[in-house]
Design a protein around this motif. Structure first.
Motif, PDB file in Angstrom:
ATOM      1  N   THR A 180       1.035  -0.833   0.134  1.00  0.00           N
ATOM      2  CA  THR A 180       0.468   0.330  -0.102  1.00  0.00           C
ATOM      3  C   THR A 180       1.065   1.318   0.017  1.00  0.00           C
ATOM      4  O   THR A 180       2.147   1.140   0.701  1.00  0.00           O
ATOM      5  N   PRO A 181       0.567   1.860  -0.475  1.00  0.00           N
ATOM      6  CA  PRO A 181       1.250   3.305  -0.988  1.00  0.00           C
ATOM      7  C   PRO A 181       1.885   3.971   0.653  1.00  0.00           C
ATOM      8  O   PRO A 181       1.258   3.669   1.539  1.00  0.00           O
ATOM      9  N   TYR A 182       2.647   4.523   0.609  1.00  0.00           N
ATOM     10  CA  TYR A 182       3.506   5.868   1.873  1.00  0.00           C
ATOM     11  C   TYR A 182       4.208   6.586   1.233  1.00  0.00           C
ATOM     12  O   TYR A 182       4.870   6.983   0.066  1.00  0.00           O
ATOM     13  N   THR A 183       4.388   8.274   1.494  1.00  0.00           N
ATOM     14  CA  THR A 183       4.620   9.184   1.689  1.00  0.00           C
ATOM     15  C   THR A 183       5.387   9.933   2.525  1.00  0.00           C
ATOM     16  O   THR A 183       4.978  10.758   2.497  1.00  0.00           O
ATOM     17  N   GLY A 184       5.196   8.798   3.748  1.00  0.00           N
ATOM     18  CA  GLY A 184       5.724   9.886   4.668  1.00  0.00           C
ATOM     19  C   GLY A 184       7.023  10.241   4.956  1.00  0.00           C
ATOM     20  O   GLY A 184       7.963   9.790   3.578  1.00  0.00           O
ATOM     21  N   GLU A 185       7.802  10.010   6.024  1.00  0.00           N
ATOM     22  CA  GLU A 185       9.105  10.212   6.229  1.00  0.00           C
ATOM     23  C   GLU A 185       9.931   9.193   5.554  1.00  0.00           C
ATOM     24  O   GLU A 185       9.410   8.082   6.518  1.00  0.00           O
ATOM     25  N   MET A 186      10.848   8.779   4.788  1.00  0.00           N
ATOM     26  CA  MET A 186      11.877   7.813   4.702  1.00  0.00           C
ATOM     27  C   MET A 186      12.864   7.537   6.129  1.00  0.00           C
ATOM     28  O   MET A 186      14.068   7.710   5.905  1.00  0.00           O
ATOM     29  N   THR A 187      12.823   7.322   7.180  1.00  0.00           N
ATOM     30  CA  THR A 187      13.278   6.520   8.672  1.00  0.00           C
ATOM     31  C   THR A 187      13.054   5.257   8.627  1.00  0.00           C
ATOM     32  O   THR A 187      11.640   4.857   8.348  1.00  0.00           O
ATOM     33  N   VAL A 188      13.602   4.597   9.607  1.00  0.00           N
ATOM     34  CA  VAL A 188      13.310   3.250  10.134  1.00  0.00           C
ATOM     35  C   VAL A 188      12.148   3.167  10.798  1.00  0.00           C
ATOM     36  O   VAL A 188      10.689   2.817  10.960  1.00  0.00           O
ATOM     37  N   PRO A 189      12.216   4.276  11.998  1.00  0.00           N
ATOM     38  CA  PRO A 189      10.865   4.399  12.937  1.00  0.00           C
ATOM     39  C   PRO A 189       9.548   5.473  12.497  1.00  0.00           C
ATOM     40  O   PRO A 189       8.651   4.554  12.932  1.00  0.00           O
ATOM     41  N   ALA A 190      10.103   5.722  11.060  1.00  0.00           N
ATOM     42  CA  ALA A 190       8.960   7.006  10.909  1.00  0.00           C
ATOM     43  C   ALA A 190       8.292   5.428   9.674  1.00  0.00           C
ATOM     44  O   ALA A 190       6.689   4.747  10.102  1.00  0.00           O
ATOM     45  N   LEU A 191       8.639   4.684   9.751  1.00  0.00           N
ATOM     46  CA  LEU A 191       8.037   3.511   8.458  1.00  0.00           C
ATOM     47  C   LEU A 191       8.002   2.241   9.285  1.00  0.00           C
ATOM     48  O   LEU A 191       6.709   1.604   9.673  1.00  0.00           O
ATOM     49  N   MET A 192       8.109   2.209  10.568  1.00  0.00           N
ATOM     50  CA  MET A 192       7.720   1.336  11.764  1.00  0.00           C
ATOM     51  C   MET A 192       6.448   1.367  12.387  1.00  0.00           C
ATOM     52  O   MET A 192       5.691   1.030  12.056  1.00  0.00           O
ATOM     53  N   GLU A 193       7.213   2.813  12.330  1.00  0.00           N
ATOM     54  CA  GLU A 193       5.343   3.333  13.187  1.00  0.00           C
ATOM     55  C   GLU A 193       3.915   3.191  12.333  1.00  0.00           C
ATOM     56  O   GLU A 193       3.072   2.887  12.450  1.00  0.00           O
ATOM     57  N   ALA A 194       4.313   3.487  10.640  1.00  0.00           N
ATOM     58  CA  ALA A 194       3.117   3.741   9.501  1.00  0.00           C
ATOM     59  C   ALA A 194       3.054   1.770   9.208  1.00  0.00           C
ATOM     60  O   ALA A 194       1.593   1.301   9.111  1.00  0.00           O
ATOM     61  N   LEU A 195       3.809   0.662   9.767  1.00  0.00           N
ATOM     62  CA  LEU A 195       3.589  -0.804   9.017  1.00  0.00           C
ATOM     63  C   LEU A 195       2.962  -0.999  10.531  1.00  0.00           C
ATOM     64  O   LEU A 195       2.151  -1.809  10.040  1.00  0.00           O
ATOM     65  N   LEU A 196       2.991  -0.272  11.082  1.00  0.00           N
ATOM     66  CA  LEU A 196       2.272  -0.722  12.627  1.00  0.00           C
ATOM     67  C   LEU A 196       1.245  -1.333  13.063  1.00  0.00           C
ATOM     68  O   LEU A 196       0.662  -2.175  13.682  1.00  0.00           O
ATOM     69  N   SER A 197       1.132   0.280  12.072  1.00  0.00           N
ATOM     70  CA  SER A 197      -0.185   0.887  12.481  1.00  0.00           C
ATOM     71  C   SER A 197      -1.327   0.350  11.503  1.00  0.00           C
ATOM     72  O   SER A 197      -2.395  -0.115  12.106  1.00  0.00           O
ATOM     73  N   GLY A 198      -0.847  -0.564  10.856  1.00  0.00           N
ATOM     74  CA  GLY A 198      -1.697  -1.296   9.845  1.00  0.00           C
ATOM     75  C   GLY A 198      -2.247  -0.532   8.492  1.00  0.00           C
ATOM     76  O   GLY A 198      -2.042   0.611   8.962  1.00  0.00           O
ATOM     77  N   PRO A 199      -2.471  -1.530   7.691  1.00  0.00           N
ATOM     78  CA  PRO A 199      -3.555  -0.791   6.388  1.00  0.00           C
ATOM     79  C   PRO A 199      -4.567  -0.546   6.247  1.00  0.00           C
ATOM     80  O   PRO A 199      -5.679  -0.574   7.600  1.00  0.00           O
ATOM     81  N   ASP A 200      -4.955   0.093   5.597  1.00  0.00           N
ATOM     82  CA  ASP A 200      -6.447   1.255   5.571  1.00  0.00           C
ATOM     83  C   ASP A 200      -7.499   0.153   5.663  1.00  0.00           C
ATOM     84  O   ASP A 200      -7.829  -0.651   4.829  1.00  0.00           O
TER      85      ASP A 200
END
Length: 303
Positions: free
Chosen positions: A52-72
């Protein structure tokens, strides 16, 4: 949203994703978060993982926070991560990133763990300079993996058509504040190539899901092998099993009971032989463990 048992055997159709396929699924000019496909929407079972698309900050914490939040909601995707999983810390050494997740992640075994590992790997290897991913839980590596470091090349789709196998086992744990064992039923959906006994033992090591039960095996214990010959299950455990023997004889007996009763709860298992680092175990502290006999499961000194 976490539906662990809905698609647990999706890996029977596809477990590995090729790097070329991975690249083709990334957004043009952006990144992706990887999840498992909802089997209810699978009209063409060619992949167990979708992005699923991701347009946030390209850092490990930002990617993991978004990933663990789950899909829409409504995306047709399912998060493979247990509720309560979060990033505790991370570090990067060269091209390898190690992410340490909270303890719920350690509840995953078998196909469910593999798919979750792959979702994290595909997501984080989009970062520039990151080629390898190591995933730990509560600071420890999970002993029930065949590898600890993953690359995007490891995740390659295959058209394997193994039939899924559903196995039920009663995992025996200590009742809290008691000298007795209790048990909880677990259903495992596996491929025919999986070692059923090994997966069940790894779940036993990982600990109970029900409140009121406590693990009796060391958390860092590893299952070196587990096989069924006739109706006898042979399990080879790492040396930790003998390095962490409880002092009290009743606790020693409880450890053996937990192992034997759990394995004998599976279909076709009537006897258990325990080995440690390839050597047949005859005594566990003061408890003899050299005579398998299913009739003594309630107090199975023999295994």
């Amino acid at each position: 949203m976490h539906k662990r048992n809905l698609w647990a055997f999706a890996l029977a159709l596809a477990v590995m994703v090729g790097l070329s396929g991975c690249s083709s699924r990334r957004n043009e000019g952006g990144a992706s978060l990887w999840y498992t496909a909802d089997l209810a929407h699978w009209d063409n079972a060619t992949t167990a993982l979708e992005a699923t698309p991701y347009t946030g900050e390209m850092t490990v914490p930002a990617l993991m926070e978004a990933l663990l939040s789950g899909p829409d909601e409504g995306s047709g995707l399912i998060s493979p991560f247990p509720e309560g999983t979060n990033l505790q810390q991370f570090k990067q050494e060269g091209k390898r990133v190690t992410v340490d997740l909270s303890w719920p992640y350690a509840d995953l075994v078998g196909i469910e763990l593999t798919l979750a590992d792959y979702c994290i790997t595909l997501t984080l290897t989009q970062l520039e300079g990151v080629d390898e991913v190591c995933i730990t839980a509560n600071g420890s590596q999970l002993p029930y993996r065949d590898r600890q470091v993953f690359t995007a090349q490891d995740v390659m789709f295959t058209g394997a058509e193994e039939e899924p196998v559903e196995v039920t086992a009663a995992l025996h744990f200590r009742r809290s504040d008691s000298r007795e064992l209790g048990f909880e039923f677990r259903v495992f959906r596996l491929t025919e190539s999986d070692s059923v006994a090994q997966v069940v033992l790894e779940a036993l090591i990982a600990g109970p899901q029900d409140e009121g039960l406590e693990p009796v095996l060391p958390a860092d214990l590893k299952v070196l092998s587990a096989r069924l010959e006739g109706k006898v299950c042979y399990v080879d455990l790492s040396g930790v099993f003998l390095e962490q023997i409880p002092q009290e004889e009743w606790e020693q007996q409880m450890v053996i009971d937990s192992l034997v009763n759990t394995l004998c709860s599976m279909e076709n298992v009537e006897q258990v032989q325990i080995l440690v680092e390839g050597q047949l175990l005859e005594w566990y502290g003061d408890v003899p463990v050299n005579r398998p006999d299913p009739s003594e499961q309630t107090s199975p000194g023999p295994t």
